[in-house]
Write a protein that holds these residues in place. Structure first.
Motif, PDB file in Angstrom:
ATOM      1  N   TYR A 481       9.757  26.419  10.468  1.00 12.52           N
ATOM      2  CA  TYR A 481       9.672  25.131   9.774  1.00 12.52           C
ATOM      3  C   TYR A 481      10.886  24.910   8.871  1.00 12.52           C
ATOM      4  CZ  TYR A 481       7.146  21.076   7.927  1.00 12.52           C
ATOM      5  OH  TYR A 481       6.759  19.797   7.609  1.00 12.52           O
ATOM      6  N   ALA A 482      11.301  25.959   8.160  1.00 15.39           N
ATOM      7  CA  ALA A 482      12.451  25.829   7.257  1.00 15.39           C
ATOM      8  C   ALA A 482      13.736  25.568   8.029  1.00 15.39           C
ATOM      9  CB  ALA A 482      12.573  27.092   6.409  1.00 15.39           C
ATOM     10  N   LEU A 483      13.908  26.234   9.166  1.00 14.70           N
ATOM     11  CA  LEU A 483      15.151  26.071   9.928  1.00 14.70           C
ATOM     12  C   LEU A 483      15.211  24.734  10.645  1.00 14.70           C
ATOM     13  CD1 LEU A 483      15.506  29.653  11.485  1.00 14.70           C
ATOM     14  CD2 LEU A 483      16.899  28.654   9.662  1.00 14.70           C
ATOM     15  N   MET A 484      14.074  24.221  11.096  1.00 15.68           N
ATOM     16  CA  MET A 484      14.088  22.996  11.890  1.00 15.68           C
ATOM     17  C   MET A 484      14.321  21.756  11.042  1.00 15.68           C
ATOM     18  SD  MET A 484      11.118  23.666  14.780  1.00 15.68           S
ATOM     19  CE  MET A 484       9.823  23.945  13.591  1.00 15.68           C
ATOM     20  N   GLY A 485      14.059  21.825   9.740  1.00 16.74           N
ATOM     21  CA  GLY A 485      14.312  20.669   8.891  1.00 16.74           C
ATOM     22  C   GLY A 485      13.307  19.561   9.072  1.00 16.74           C
ATOM     23  N   LEU A 486      12.031  19.901   9.238  1.00 13.92           N
ATOM     24  CA  LEU A 486      10.984  18.884   9.341  1.00 13.92           C
ATOM     25  C   LEU A 486      10.653  18.365   7.941  1.00 13.92           C
ATOM     26  CD1 LEU A 486       8.674  20.648  11.958  1.00 13.92           C
ATOM     27  CD2 LEU A 486      10.466  18.959  12.375  1.00 13.92           C
ATOM     28  N   GLY A 489       7.445  17.844   2.602  1.00 11.11           N
ATOM     29  CA  GLY A 489       6.276  17.741   1.732  1.00 11.11           C
ATOM     30  C   GLY A 489       5.380  18.961   1.838  1.00 11.11           C
ATOM     31  N   ILE A 490       4.787  19.370   0.732  1.00 13.89           N
ATOM     32  CA  ILE A 490       3.929  20.545   0.712  1.00 13.89           C
ATOM     33  C   ILE A 490       2.709  20.362   1.607  1.00 13.89           C
ATOM     34  CG2 ILE A 490       2.678  19.770  -1.340  1.00 13.89           C
ATOM     35  CD1 ILE A 490       3.599  23.399  -0.410  1.00 13.89           C
ATOM     36  N   LYS A 491       2.170  19.130   1.662  1.00 14.25           N
ATOM     37  CA  LYS A 491       1.014  18.866   2.523  1.00 14.25           C
ATOM     38  C   LYS A 491       1.375  19.040   3.992  1.00 14.25           C
ATOM     39  CE  LYS A 491      -1.513  15.711  -0.533  1.00 14.25           C
ATOM     40  NZ  LYS A 491      -2.090  14.349  -0.677  1.00 14.25           N
ATOM     41  N   ASN A 573       1.340  14.559  11.583  1.00 16.64           N
ATOM     42  CA  ASN A 573       1.872  15.261  10.418  1.00 16.64           C
ATOM     43  C   ASN A 573       3.362  15.021  10.240  1.00 16.64           C
ATOM     44  OD1 ASN A 573       1.513  17.287   8.233  1.00 16.64           O
ATOM     45  ND2 ASN A 573       2.881  18.507   9.498  1.00 16.64           N
ATOM     46  N   GLU A 574       4.089  14.892  11.361  1.00 18.14           N
ATOM     47  CA  GLU A 574       5.553  14.767  11.287  1.00 18.14           C
ATOM     48  C   GLU A 574       6.023  13.316  11.279  1.00 18.14           C
ATOM     49  OE1 GLU A 574       9.445  15.630  10.853  1.00 18.14           O
ATOM     50  OE2 GLU A 574       7.691  16.935  10.563  1.00 18.14           O
ATOM     51  N   PHE A 575       5.406  12.462  12.077  1.00 17.18           N
ATOM     52  CA  PHE A 575       5.948  11.101  12.236  1.00 17.18           C
ATOM     53  C   PHE A 575       5.442  10.132  11.173  1.00 17.18           C
ATOM     54  CE2 PHE A 575       6.895  12.680  16.499  1.00 17.18           C
ATOM     55  CZ  PHE A 575       8.177  12.187  16.680  1.00 17.18           C
ATOM     56  N   GLU A 576       4.231  10.346  10.657  1.00 12.29           N
ATOM     57  CA  GLU A 576       3.738   9.427   9.641  1.00 12.29           C
ATOM     58  C   GLU A 576       4.615   9.496   8.384  1.00 12.29           C
ATOM     59  OE1 GLU A 576      -1.032   8.965  10.546  1.00 12.29           O
ATOM     60  OE2 GLU A 576      -0.390  10.478   9.121  1.00 12.29           O
TER      61      GLU A 576
END
Length: 638
Positions: A481-486, A489-491, A573-576
């Motif tokens: 998750y950290a490397l991909m740059g998504l 937000g903590i949620k 989770n990602e697009f909203e």
């Protein structure tokens, strides 16, 4: 050949000449086991394609066993010793047909789930545990809940000492290339586990296999002492006992070609063979002589000295049939029938375990969870290897999609990486299948002997595996998750980790179900991968939901595939909350919700947390399915 068959009238030796059994058991205080005209046949499809007839494994076998006594079952390989024990225990395969009558204290009852202890030919033990841990955990699971823990440990220590395992108490059982205790020590350990409760009925299949002559005598002598002390009824299928061990048995059952060659008092066996022309030579072990006489596999060697009245050699099968017929016409056989009649006429109490004295469901779950947790920790292939692979995949996934940004082209990249996370990353959990199979084998063996219930096993496995799956989800997921740059937000991060975790739980339980139904390693892995492959195809990525064929793929596969809810939840989770330019350098005219609804055809009538809730609900459903599957398989084996 007529000289072999006698209208004999030999009788068992007088009672005062027999080896004293050491205890007096009153009627009803123990388990009187009888079996009459027991027959077992298997269809030709199970053993040969050249013959349309059924093969008889046992034919008209009759006998009995009393409290405080040991019955030895002897015979050449393939004679039906293990089949007889399986018949008495009610554990024959469902495709095997059996006839006859098996009674306990003159009553018909199923001998399983706590009514007996059965040590099978192949010891089934958790290979990562030590000898002491194996017996201690078994004592916690089997002994009464009101018994103090100190007494349970004391009994476990004593039984370990009695079986000569004191020097190996802290040695792991071993397996999978790790050196542990020897095969003979494993067999003695299996006996320890079954003797903990001093069962009324004890069946032993090859208890001395893998032991030297001294260890064999020591073990059998301890079993004899416990048999006499606690009034147990013991039957032991034994292979080539020494003269000293042979003298410990009260009654002897000789089988060959599925027939009873002899059943009766052990001291009277030599007289029976002598009357029929096969007297045991001086200075030869009686057990060896009997086995050589009734072995049909080595005609030219074993019976070269036996000739009929014409002087020709007698075929082995002819000798066996003659001895079986002679036994059926003997006084010993009449006495056996009379003894069975007396036992069955005086009906005793049913031999049942008092389940109210067993450890509670909570105690069973705690003990099993602790044991399973230790097993998972010590078995490198269970979770640690998977953790390493997942970390490598997390790094690989993060570098391939490194800082994908928020350009128009990142939309496709986001869809691809989410698809990989929700499907192919979780499917790799099938790597733990070999460990699942081993755990299922241990459970099935312990379950048949009534150590604990199905619910305790299902619940304890869920409890013990959850921390490991959380670690496997958390560490690789955080790296990727950290490397991909998504979204930062903590949620979003918590939701991503939770979806990965619950997907691991689902795959784990699915493979446990497969391990119960298909215990073969290769077939099980293929089956599990195939089931998940079907679910992935119906998840809505390769074909959008509205494009899926309605028959089978949309209804029901699309809605029962847990990959669908994982994929939908991660999409939301990602697009909203995101907006993308319509073209490079252009204004932000496309928002994430439009992509979800119009391009990915995601159901927007409920939030991503509902998707997560559905996934957790499916975890519960899968565990219920696992419970029902085990129960159904148990009923099918009855």
């Amino acid at each position: 050949m007529a000289s072999l068959v006698h209208n004999n009238g030999i009788c068992p030796e007088p009672v005062e000449e027999r080896r004293p059994c050491g205890i007096k058991t009153e009627r009803g205080s123990g388990a009187y086991l009888t079996w009459e005209d027991l027959g077992v046949t298997v269809s030709s499809s199970n053993w040969t394609a050249k013959n349309d007839e059924s093969k008889s494994l046992l034919n008209g076998v009759t006998g009995y066993a009393k409290p405080g006594e040991i019955v030895a079952i002897m015979g050449p390989s393939g004679c039906g010793k293990s089949t007889l024990l399986d018949s008495l225990a009610g554990r024959l395969a469902s495709n095997v047909r059996h006839t006859g009558r098996v009674l306990v204290n003159g009553r018909k009852q199923r001998l399983t789930f706590g009514t007996l202890a059965y040590m099978t030919q192949e010891p089934v033990l958790t290979w990562t545990l030590t000898v002491k841990e194996t017996v201690y955990y078994s004592a916690e699971l089997q002994l009464p809940k009101l018994m103090p823990k100190s007494e349970k440990k004391a009994r476990a220590d004593k039984i370990i000492k009695d079986m000569g395992l004191r020097d190996t108490m802290n040695t792991r059982i071993g397996g999978w290339g790790i050196k542990g205790i020897s095969g003979g020590q494993k067999r003695r350990l299996s006996i320890c586990v079954e003797l903990l409760t001093h069962p009324k009925l004890l069946l032993l299949d090859e208890p001395t296999s893998g032991l030297d002559s001294a260890a064999s005598y020591y073990v059998m002598n301890q079993i004899v002492k416990l048999t006499q002390l606690y009034g147990m009824t013991v039957l032991a299928a034994i292979h080539q006992p020494s003269s000293q061990i042979f003298g410990l048995f009260n009654n002897l059952c000789l089988l060959s070609l599925g027939k009873t060659v002899y059943f009766g008092p052990t001291p009277a066996t030599n007289q029976f063979f002598a009357v029929n022309g096969f007297a045991c030579p001086n200075l030869q072990s009686p057990a060896d002589h009997y086995l050589m006489t009734i072995n049909p596999d080595f005609d030219m060697f074993m019976f070269s000295n036996y000739r009929d009245t014409v002087g020709e050699k007698i075929p082995a099968e002819q000798v066996i049939v003659a001895l079986a017929e002679s036994y059926k016409s003997s006084q010993i056989y009449m006495d056996v029938k009379n003894e069975i009649h007396v036992i069955c006429r005086k009906e005793g109490d049913l031999v049942e375990i008092k389940r109210s004295l067993q450890p509670s469901f909570v105690t069973q779950c705690l003990v099993l969870s602790q044991r399973s947790f230790i097993n998972m920790y010590r078995d490198l292939g269970y979770y640690w290897l998977r953790l390493g692979i997942y970390i490598a995949l997390g790094i690989a996934l993060g570098t391939v999609f490194y800082q994908i940004g928020y350009s128009f082209g990142s939309i496709k990249a986001r869809v691809s990486l989410i698809m990989f996370v929700s499907t192919f990353l979780t499917i790799l959990a099938i790597g733990g299948f070999p460990s699942f199979v081993e755990e299922i084998k241990v459970f099935q063996w312990e379950r048949l002997n009534g150590h604990y219930g199905v619910g305790s096993f299902v619940m304890s496995h869920a409890i013990s595996s959850a921390p490991y799956l959380l670690v496997i989800s958390l560490i690789p997921g955080s790296i990727a998750y950290a490397l991909m740059g998504l979204q930062k937000g903590i949620k979003q991060i918590i939701f991503f980790e939770l979806v990965l975790f619950v997907s691991m739980l689902l795959v784990e339980c699915l493979m446990m179900i497969v391990a119960c139904v298909v215990p073969n390693l290769l077939m099980g892995i293929i089956s599990g991968a195939g089931i998940q492959g079907l679910m992935i195809l119906a998840a809505g990525f390769f074909r959008l939901p509205n494009d899926l064929p309605h028959v089978f793929w949309k209804y029901p596969m699309y809605y029962i595939s847990f990959h669908k809810y994982a994929l939908q939840g991660l999409y939301k989770n990602e697009f909203e909350g995101l907006r993308f330019p319509e073209y490079i350098g252009g204004p932000p005219t496309i928002n994430g919700k439009m992509i979800l609804k119009d391009e990915l055809e995601i159901e927007m009538i409920y939030s991503k947390w509902i998707d997560l809730g559905i996934l957790f609900g499916m975890v519960v459903i899968y565990r219920i399915i696992l419970f029902c599957t085990i129960k159904a398989l148990e009923r099918m084996r009855k």
